[in-house]
Design an enzyme around this catalytic site. Structure first.
Site, PDB file in Angstrom:
ATOM      1  N   HIS A   1      -5.335  -3.846 -14.826  1.00 49.33           N
ATOM      2  CA  HIS A   1      -6.185  -2.972 -13.427  1.00 49.33           C
ATOM      3  C   HIS A   1      -7.214  -2.119 -13.888  1.00 49.33           C
ATOM      4  CE1 HIS A   1      -4.201  -4.956 -10.033  1.00 49.33           C
ATOM      5  NE2 HIS A   1      -3.081  -4.487 -10.717  1.00 49.33           N
TER       6      HIS A   1
ATOM      7  N   SER B   1      -2.505  -9.534 -17.856  1.00 51.55           N
ATOM      8  CA  SER B   1      -1.370  -8.921 -18.432  1.00 51.55           C
ATOM      9  C   SER B   1      -0.343  -9.903 -19.048  1.00 51.55           C
ATOM     10  CB  SER B   1      -0.831  -7.672 -17.594  1.00 51.55           C
ATOM     11  OG  SER B   1      -0.845  -8.314 -15.842  1.00 51.55           O
TER      12      SER B   1
ATOM     13  N   GLU C   1      -4.580 -10.107  -8.547  1.00 55.77           N
ATOM     14  CA  GLU C   1      -4.598 -10.630  -9.359  1.00 55.77           C
ATOM     15  C   GLU C   1      -4.326 -11.426  -9.566  1.00 55.77           C
ATOM     16  OE1 GLU C   1      -2.139  -8.205 -10.068  1.00 55.77           O
ATOM     17  OE2 GLU C   1      -1.793  -6.805  -8.674  1.00 55.77           O
TER      18      GLU C   1
ATOM     19  N   HIS D   1       0.899  -3.973 -17.388  1.00 55.78           N
ATOM     20  CA  HIS D   1      -0.080  -4.048 -16.441  1.00 55.78           C
ATOM     21  C   HIS D   1      -0.518  -3.686 -15.183  1.00 55.78           C
ATOM     22  CE1 HIS D   1       0.248  -6.952 -12.431  1.00 55.78           C
ATOM     23  NE2 HIS D   1      -0.268  -5.799 -12.256  1.00 55.78           N
TER      24      HIS D   1
HETATM   25  N1  HBI Z   1       2.328  -0.552  -5.687  1.00 57.76           N
HETATM   26  N2  HBI Z   1       2.367   0.662  -7.750  1.00 57.76           N
HETATM   27  C1  HBI Z   1       1.862  -0.407  -6.666  1.00 57.76           C
HETATM   28  N3  HBI Z   1       1.036  -1.435  -7.016  1.00 57.76           N
HETATM   29  C2  HBI Z   1       0.807  -2.301  -6.579  1.00 57.76           C
HETATM   30  O1  HBI Z   1      -0.082  -3.107  -6.830  1.00 57.76           O
HETATM   31  C3  HBI Z   1       0.663  -2.370  -4.919  1.00 57.76           C
HETATM   32  C4  HBI Z   1       1.847  -1.271  -4.496  1.00 57.76           C
HETATM   33  N4  HBI Z   1       3.071  -1.006  -3.204  1.00 57.76           N
HETATM   34  C5  HBI Z   1       1.390  -1.846  -2.165  1.00 57.76           C
HETATM   35  C6  HBI Z   1       1.432  -3.310  -2.970  1.00 57.76           C
HETATM   36  N5  HBI Z   1       1.267  -2.923  -4.511  1.00 57.76           N
HETATM   37  C7  HBI Z   1       0.954  -4.849  -1.725  1.00 57.76           C
HETATM   38  O2  HBI Z   1       1.807  -4.624  -1.307  1.00 57.76           O
HETATM   39  C8  HBI Z   1      -0.269  -4.464  -1.582  1.00 57.76           C
HETATM   40  O3  HBI Z   1      -1.224  -5.000  -2.288  1.00 57.76           O
HETATM   41  C9  HBI Z   1      -0.872  -5.647  -0.497  1.00 57.76           C
HETATM   42 FE    FE Z   2      -1.480  -5.547 -10.133  1.00 58.20          FE
END
Ligand code: HBI
Ligand code: FE
Length: 290
Positions: free
Chosen positions: A132, A192, A173, A127
């Site tokens: 991304h 994904s 997303e 993913h």
């Molecule tokens: N951590 N590794 C990772 N990937 C994410 O997409 C991610 C995160 N921590 C917080 C978060 N996303 C979301 O809470 C924020 O996009 C709001």
């Molecule tokens: Fe994501």
């Protein structure tokens, strides 16, 4: 696998990064990557936006197994100044935003098991990398993601993180973008996912609504099923420009507006497709919006 198992023996820094443990990938891990990669490669031409497909190609992303993040970072950095950093899984919001604000994209090192090809609750390497990273090769989208990180740090102090989380959810997303050939996918959660790559464009069940920042920030969402509503942007420039101003007055204005459910339509919406919201089609049984 649970997150804890992925943590064993890794030396994790204060910003939650660690070296990608390349020697820990098993033959099954690489086979899972190949399967997922081949499935999406067959599906996405004509469905993914051209910028994503160009990014995928530009990265030279391998179909042979889980890629080396450092190698991808070197290509990415030359294009837009972004790098990938390796993390054990979901990291705290402030850490996540801090990385984005510095043009570092956090990527989970481990990959789902062969019996989880179609759905996994937490983001994994497929993913995070496949979904991304290709769009980070696009200069406008790359700037949007950095601005999002900066906005996140600010929103945390304004008690508005849920608004910003909705923006991430419905754009980064699960976003769709209009093209001369019709709507295309740019959201990583869709790109994904084999099932949602088809559903979001072909199904009569979900709503497809013109992107509007205020409207979007009022909208709750589903984390464990296909989306009930997709927001459609006209260009990455539109997205970047709409999210450029300081959100502080926006957050204040939103205080007096009611939230909308994931499948609700609003009188002011520019509705591109009114969904049937057929629960069987969308998999929307008992689960609730967040
Ligand atoms: N951590 N590794 C990772 N990937 C994410 O997409 C991610 C995160 N921590 C917080 C978060 N996303 C979301 O809470 C924020 O996009 C709001
Ligand atoms: Fe994501």
């Amino acid at each position: 696998m649970v997150a804890q198992e992925h943590l064993a023996d890794l030396e994790i820094a204060a910003d939650f990064t660690h070296a990608q443990p390349l020697d820990r990938y098993t033959a099954e891990d690489h086979a899972v990557w190949r399967t997922l990669f081949a499935r999406q490669a067959a599906l996405l031409p004509g469905r993914a936006c051209p910028e994503f497909l160009a990014g995928l190609k530009g990265l030279g992303m391998a179909s042979d197994g889980v890629p080396d993040f450092e190698r991808l970072s070197d290509v990415l950095e030359k294009a837009t100044g972004w790098r990938i950093v390796c993390v054990p899984g979901l990291v705290p919001d402030d850490i996540f935003f801090g990385h984005l604000a510095k043009r570092r994209f956090p990527v989970t090192w481990w990959i789902r098991r062969a019996d989880q090809l179609d759905y996994i609750q937490e983001p994994d390497a497929f993913h995070d990398i496949y979904g991304h990273v290709p769009l980070l090769m696009n200069p406008v989208f790359a700037d949007y993601m950095q601005a999002y990180g900066e906005g996140g740090l600010k929103a945390a102090g304004l008690n508005a993180l849920h608004r910003l989380a909705r923006l991430y959810w419905y754009t980064v997303e699960f976003g769709l973008i209009e093209t001369a050939e019709g709507p295309r996918i740019y959201g990583a959660g869709i790109l994904s996912s084999k099932g949602e790559s088809v559903f979001c464009l072909d199904s009569a069940a979900p709503n497809r609504v013109r992107f509007d920042l205020l409207r979007l920030m009022r909208t709750r969402y589903r984390i464990d099923t296909f989306q009930k509503t997709y927001f459609v942007i006209r260009s990455f420039e539109e997205l970047f420009e709409a999210t450029k101003p300081d959100f502080t007055p926006l957050y204040a204005a939103l205080e007096s507006r009611p939230d909308l459910g994931a499948g609700d339509l609003d009188a002011e919406d520019v509705v591109l497709t009114r969904g049937t919201l057929d629960a069987a089609e969308g998999g929307w049984g008992e689960s609730a919006d967040v």
